[in-house]
Write a protein that holds these residues in place. Structure first.
Motif, mmCIF file in Angstrom:
data_model
loop_
_atom_site.group_PDB
_atom_site.id
_atom_site.type_symbol
_atom_site.label_atom_id
_atom_site.label_comp_id
_atom_site.label_asym_id
_atom_site.label_seq_id
_atom_site.Cartn_x
_atom_site.Cartn_y
_atom_site.Cartn_z
ATOM 1 N N ASN A 167 -20.677 -28.936 6.778
ATOM 2 C CA ASN A 167 -20.358 -30.061 5.894
ATOM 3 C C ASN A 167 -19.361 -31.053 6.495
ATOM 4 O OD1 ASN A 167 -21.897 -28.552 3.937
ATOM 5 N ND2 ASN A 167 -20.050 -27.354 3.566
ATOM 6 N N ILE A 168 -19.505 -31.352 7.767
ATOM 7 C CA ILE A 168 -18.604 -32.295 8.427
ATOM 8 C C ILE A 168 -19.260 -33.670 8.446
ATOM 9 C CG2 ILE A 168 -17.238 -32.784 10.488
ATOM 10 C CD1 ILE A 168 -16.596 -30.105 9.081
ATOM 11 N N VAL A 169 -18.517 -34.694 8.043
ATOM 12 C CA VAL A 169 -18.982 -36.079 8.114
ATOM 13 C C VAL A 169 -17.961 -36.875 8.917
ATOM 14 C CG1 VAL A 169 -19.666 -38.129 6.831
ATOM 15 C CG2 VAL A 169 -20.100 -35.863 5.870
ATOM 16 N N ILE A 170 -18.429 -37.587 9.930
ATOM 17 C CA ILE A 170 -17.551 -38.357 10.804
ATOM 18 C C ILE A 170 -18.146 -39.743 11.008
ATOM 19 C CG2 ILE A 170 -16.681 -38.561 13.174
ATOM 20 C CD1 ILE A 170 -16.374 -35.567 13.239
ATOM 21 N N ARG A 171 -17.282 -40.743 10.994
ATOM 22 C CA ARG A 171 -17.687 -42.118 11.310
ATOM 23 C C ARG A 171 -16.971 -42.531 12.586
ATOM 24 N NH1 ARG A 171 -17.325 -44.963 6.224
ATOM 25 N NH2 ARG A 171 -15.108 -45.282 6.635
ATOM 26 N N VAL A 172 -17.737 -43.093 13.514
ATOM 27 C CA VAL A 172 -17.207 -43.455 14.831
ATOM 28 C C VAL A 172 -17.385 -44.953 15.047
ATOM 29 C CG1 VAL A 172 -17.336 -43.043 17.313
ATOM 30 C CG2 VAL A 172 -17.802 -41.166 15.707
ATOM 31 N N ASN A 173 -16.303 -45.592 15.485
ATOM 32 C CA ASN A 173 -16.323 -47.014 15.832
ATOM 33 C C ASN A 173 -16.288 -47.143 17.343
ATOM 34 O OD1 ASN A 173 -15.037 -49.643 16.639
ATOM 35 N ND2 ASN A 173 -15.175 -50.019 14.441
ATOM 36 N N THR A 174 -17.292 -47.834 17.892
ATOM 37 C CA THR A 174 -17.400 -47.986 19.349
ATOM 38 C C THR A 174 -17.220 -49.426 19.792
ATOM 39 O OG1 THR A 174 -19.801 -48.340 19.286
ATOM 40 C CG2 THR A 174 -19.031 -46.052 19.392
ATOM 41 N N ALA A 175 -16.636 -50.263 18.947
ATOM 42 C CA ALA A 175 -16.453 -51.674 19.287
ATOM 43 C C ALA A 175 -15.579 -51.805 20.530
ATOM 44 C CB ALA A 175 -15.830 -52.422 18.117
ATOM 45 N N PRO A 176 -15.829 -52.798 21.354
ATOM 46 C CA PRO A 176 -14.963 -53.023 22.521
ATOM 47 C C PRO A 176 -13.504 -53.140 22.095
ATOM 48 C CG PRO A 176 -16.910 -54.410 22.636
ATOM 49 C CD PRO A 176 -16.922 -53.784 21.273
ATOM 50 N N GLY A 177 -12.637 -52.430 22.794
ATOM 51 C CA GLY A 177 -11.220 -52.487 22.485
ATOM 52 C C GLY A 177 -10.754 -51.434 21.507
ATOM 53 N N SER A 178 -11.675 -50.719 20.832
ATOM 54 C CA SER A 178 -11.257 -49.671 19.905
ATOM 55 C C SER A 178 -10.874 -48.436 20.711
ATOM 56 C CB SER A 178 -12.374 -49.344 18.920
ATOM 57 O OG SER A 178 -13.525 -48.885 19.605
ATOM 58 N N ILE A 179 -9.660 -47.924 20.478
ATOM 59 C CA ILE A 179 -9.145 -46.808 21.262
ATOM 60 C C ILE A 179 -8.443 -45.808 20.360
ATOM 61 C CG2 ILE A 179 -8.890 -48.122 23.404
ATOM 62 C CD1 ILE A 179 -5.869 -48.289 22.733
ATOM 63 N N THR A 180 -8.336 -44.587 20.863
ATOM 64 C CA THR A 180 -7.577 -43.517 20.222
ATOM 65 C C THR A 180 -6.656 -42.900 21.266
ATOM 66 O OG1 THR A 180 -9.332 -42.992 18.637
ATOM 67 C CG2 THR A 180 -7.706 -41.270 19.091
ATOM 68 N N PRO A 181 -5.333 -42.970 21.091
ATOM 69 C CA PRO A 181 -4.426 -42.331 22.057
ATOM 70 C C PRO A 181 -4.707 -40.839 22.149
ATOM 71 C CG PRO A 181 -3.223 -43.807 20.608
ATOM 72 C CD PRO A 181 -4.601 -43.677 20.030
ATOM 73 N N ASN A 182 -4.777 -40.328 23.357
ATOM 74 C CA ASN A 182 -5.043 -38.915 23.583
ATOM 75 C C ASN A 182 -3.762 -38.130 23.328
ATOM 76 O OD1 ASN A 182 -5.394 -36.294 24.859
ATOM 77 N ND2 ASN A 182 -7.208 -37.153 25.860
ATOM 78 N N ILE A 183 -3.782 -37.302 22.285
ATOM 79 C CA ILE A 183 -2.596 -36.573 21.868
ATOM 80 C C ILE A 183 -2.134 -35.568 22.915
ATOM 81 C CG2 ILE A 183 -3.901 -34.758 20.686
ATOM 82 C CD1 ILE A 183 -1.767 -34.818 18.490
ATOM 83 N N ASN A 184 -3.035 -35.157 23.792
ATOM 84 C CA ASN A 184 -2.705 -34.164 24.818
ATOM 85 C C ASN A 184 -2.537 -34.760 26.204
ATOM 86 O OD1 ASN A 184 -2.554 -31.807 23.296
ATOM 87 N ND2 ASN A 184 -4.780 -31.500 23.328
ATOM 88 N N ALA A 185 -2.586 -36.085 26.306
ATOM 89 C CA ALA A 185 -2.422 -36.741 27.610
ATOM 90 C C ALA A 185 -1.706 -38.066 27.395
ATOM 91 C CB ALA A 185 -3.772 -36.952 28.289
ATOM 92 N N PRO A 186 -0.393 -38.038 27.298
ATOM 93 C CA PRO A 186 0.360 -39.278 27.056
ATOM 94 C C PRO A 186 -0.020 -40.374 28.044
ATOM 95 C CG PRO A 186 1.810 -37.375 26.932
ATOM 96 C CD PRO A 186 0.491 -36.876 27.431
ATOM 97 N N GLY A 187 -0.250 -41.555 27.505
ATOM 98 C CA GLY A 187 -0.631 -42.692 28.328
ATOM 99 C C GLY A 187 -2.119 -42.852 28.529
ATOM 100 N N VAL A 188 -2.908 -41.850 28.088
ATOM 101 C CA VAL A 188 -4.370 -41.917 28.203
ATOM 102 C C VAL A 188 -4.941 -42.332 26.859
ATOM 103 C CG1 VAL A 188 -6.486 -40.618 28.618
ATOM 104 C CG2 VAL A 188 -4.455 -40.186 30.023
ATOM 105 N N ASN A 189 -5.776 -43.342 26.868
ATOM 106 C CA ASN A 189 -6.445 -43.802 25.651
ATOM 107 C C ASN A 189 -7.919 -43.416 25.691
ATOM 108 O OD1 ASN A 189 -4.227 -45.040 24.364
ATOM 109 N ND2 ASN A 189 -4.435 -46.845 25.681
#
Length: 705
Positions: A326-348
């Motif tokens: 029962n998992i529902v996820i929405r993903v945005n792939t627009a240019p410039g959309s980023i998520t900071p990597n919680i396990n790799a500081p400085g990596v988006n």
């Protein structure tokens, strides 16, 4: 005694034919629309996995056991058949179709298991096999999408290549030739140890050992591909479980790098947006950091799901609903959309990821259970594989019905998956009203079609009442069928007995609710020879039942009463010869270390019974368990079961002799699943002894096989 409506068939008539295609190329297709027809249900009965309409009239449904159905009148009537093909070894095989795409008024493609791809060029009336890259190794082809009659894409399992990585395959000429696009590499994910000198490692997300399950295009240049989440468990250095947790010199494995597959296709290039723990904002560590120095970064159930149901909201946004959990996820792939990597500081990480539905989503961790998502109750989206969007913007997701407490459901959303409502899609008050569905499509007129379990089909205009022409005279899961004559036939299993009095044109059923409530299963049934009124039933709790009015006209129901009972036994099979001779075989259920088989015999129509106990006991719990019995005459009978064991009597079941084994000394030994005695000397047996599947025949009373 097994019967036909013409009595016992002569040996020259009952033939098992093995076709050897010595000059026919592997891949040849067989679309059979004549030999076998569904007697129940109607219009057809294969489970539908996908449904696609080209216009308001022409539609195709595909599903289990090679089933293909097509309509030319908007679903009012359906024609159907079974598709099979020659695999690479030249053996005729079937498929479980997973996806169909109706691309023009004449051309459609369907794909399925065992490397199968089929094509029609006449709107579904005839089908041919399409050679494809996954055919040679019999790998599953799970999804297909064509942009026109010639240019299209398929995907599925990896093709047994050394890197175990699936590819996106494409053709420019309707499947005559193929090329491929390699899997992209994704973002970064951390594996290894949280607080150990051995340390942790930042790995690239890849598609190793994953499957592609859905390909969809927004336009000719933009599309998305989703699939499974679990991949291989990769090695990392092992450490001791006690302080100071030094390296042991061996390896252990990790699964924290798993990420549900999601690719974006843009102008011929694949980009990875696979759903890793980091892209969801999880670090893979307990909320309270464990003190043990061998604690590893962990995975959670959110980023390891398989996704088959996908909806492209617009070129830059896609909605995914997991097949399980029962998992529902929405993903945005627009240019410039980023998520900071919680396990790799400085990596988006590219893209943004929004979790919309989850039973117990972890909060920045992998093992401690977090609070439910605020203001959004958890919805039970069970095994969805399709999402469609109505003209009013509502998303529709039919789901399967649970085995226990079945309920018909479809989930809908008017805000692109943020919240959901539960609706029905089948008419109420019918014996199929709680079936589930997976195939769905919307016609240009807006009419919605859904198909699913056992071939059920229903349609509705938006906001209207659901209607169905589906007819199911009987329900249930049947273990045995017997024929009294050309008109009277019964089948039984669980607590349900199905019967027809017109040769299968219509069916009704006898529901023994007491059997269902007490978990009593009918293992076997048999008519008295040529007598449609008298029948016997063998049950899983040691009871034998009899009826003398099985053919009473509906809606009246026959009276079925017990005539024998033996506690601690399972009665497995029943055979008859004439009107009054009956035999039942079975064995003790407990203790498992001392089971023994017996045969029960009546010569007065079940009024009194005698036991034959001259069969070895079962110290190994798998030896000499009798499950099938046949009496082609009043005197000659056969009994079979596990461990290649076959017994014969020539005095009506008073004494029994063990026959020579068909495969002496071969292991694993065969367990026989059914038996048919054509006459006193000709007997057929079918059974399994993994990996063997065997059919045996004797024509000399069991002396040789």
């Amino acid at each position: 005694m097994s019967k036909s409506c013409f009595g016992k068939l002569p040996a020259s008539v009952l033939v098992i034919v093995f076709l050897f295609f010595s000059i026919v190329a592997a891949g040849q297709a067989f679309y059979n629309t004549t030999n076998w027809r569904f007697s129940n249900p109607k219009q057809f009965g294969f489970a539908v996995s996908d449904l696609d309409f080209f216009d308001n009239n022409k539609g195709i449904a595909v599903g289990a056991n090679g089933g293909i159905a097509y309509t030319t009148n908007g679903g009012t009537t359906w024609s159907y058949g079974n598709f099979s093909f020659l695999n690479f070894a030249g053996l005729q095989t079937s498929t479980s179709f997973q996806d169909v795409h109706f691309i023009s008024s004449t051309t459609a493609y369907a794909v399925g298991s065992n490397g199968c791809m089929a094509k029609t060029t006449d709107g579904g009336a005839n089908w041919s096999f399409v050679n494809n890259p996954l055919f040679r190794n019999a790998r599953n082809v799970n999804t297909v999408w064509f942009l026109n009659e010639n240019k299209g894409y398929i995907g599925g399992q990896h093709n047994t290549t050394p890197d175990l990585t699936p590819k996106l395959y494409f053709t420019l000429n309707g499947g005559a030739t193929w090329d491929s696009i390699a899997a992209p590499t994704g973002g970064k994910t951390r594996v290894g140890y949280v607080n150990n000198p051995v340390g942790s490692f930042l790995w690239d997300i890849n598609a190793k050992d994953k499957e592609l399950y859905r390909i969809m295009f927004w336009d000719d240049n933009t599309g998305y591909i989703c699939g499974s989440g679990l991949s291989t468990f990769e090695p990392i250095p092992n450490v001791s479980s006690t302080a100071p947790c030094n390296p042991t010199g061996t390896n252990t494995t990790t699964g924290s790098h798993h990420a549900s597959l999601l690719w974006k296709f843009s102008n011929g290039i694949l980009t990875d947006y696979s759903i890793s723990k980091e892209r969801l904002g999880y670090n893979g560590i307990y909320t309270t950091l464990p003190g043990a120095c061998n604690y590893r970064y962990a995975s959670n159930s959110i980023h390891t799901q398989t996704y088959k149901a996908m909806h492209i909201i617009d070129p830059n946004n896609v909605l995914l609903v997991s097949f399980n959990n029962n998992i529902v996820i929405r993903v945005n792939t627009a240019p410039g959309s980023i998520t900071p990597n919680i396990n790799a500081p400085g990596v988006n990480e590219i893209g943004t990821y929004q979790l919309l539905n989850a039973p117990t989503p972890p909060q920045n961790n992998s093992s401690a259970l977090g609070a439910p998502i605020p203001a959004n109750p958890v919805f039970g989206l069970s095994n969805p594989i399709n999402i469609v969007k109505a003209s009013n913007g509502k998303l529709l997701v039919p789901v399967l019905s649970p085995v226990l407490a079945p309920v018909n459901r479809m989930f809908t959303s008017t805000n692109n998956g943020t919240t959901w409502s539960e609706e029905r899609w089948l008419p109420t008050g019918r014996n199929y009203s709680e079936f589930g569905g997976q195939g769905i499509d919307i016609l240009p007129t807006g009419r919605i079609f859904i198909a699913g379990q056992n071939g059920v089909v229903a349609d509705s205009i938006p906001g209207g009442q659901w209607a169905s022409t589906y007819v199911q005279g009987t329900t249930g899961s049947f273990n045995k069928m017997d024929i009294a004559d050309c008109n009277n036939i019964i089948a039984a299993g669980g607590g349900i007995i199905a019967r027809t009095k017109d040769g299968g044109k219509t069916w009704d059923q006898v529901v023994r609710q007491d059997f269902i409530n007490l978990n009593i299963g009918i293992n076997s049934i048999a008519y008295a020879t040529g007598n449609p009124a008298k029948a016997y039933f063998a049950t899983s709790v040691g009871n034998i039942y009899r009826t003398t009015d099985m053919n009473i006209a509906p809606p009246a129901l026959p009276t079925i009463d017990p005539v024998y009972s033996l506690s601690g036994f399972q009665m497995w099979d029943v055979a008859t010869s004439g009107n009054d001779s009956v035999w039942v075989c079975g064995y003790t259920t407990t203790p498992s270390t001392a089971q023994n088989s017996r045969i029960f015999r009546s010569v007065n129509g079940g009024n009194t019974w005698t036991q034959v106990t001259a069969f070895p006991s079962n110290p190994s719990a798998t030896n000499y368990l009798l499950r099938h019995i046949e009496f082609p005459t009043n005197l000659v009978g056969y009994a079979s079961g596990t461990r290649d064991t076959i017994w014969k009597t020539t005095d009506g079941g008073v004494t029994w002799n063990k026959l020579p084994l068909p495969t002496p000394g071969v292991t694993p030994q065969i367990t026989y699943n059914d038996m048919f005695a054509l006459d006193a000397n000709t007997v057929f047996l079918v059974g399994n002894g993994f990996p063997r599947k065997a059919i045996f025949r004797t024509t000399n009373g069991g002396s040789t096989w």
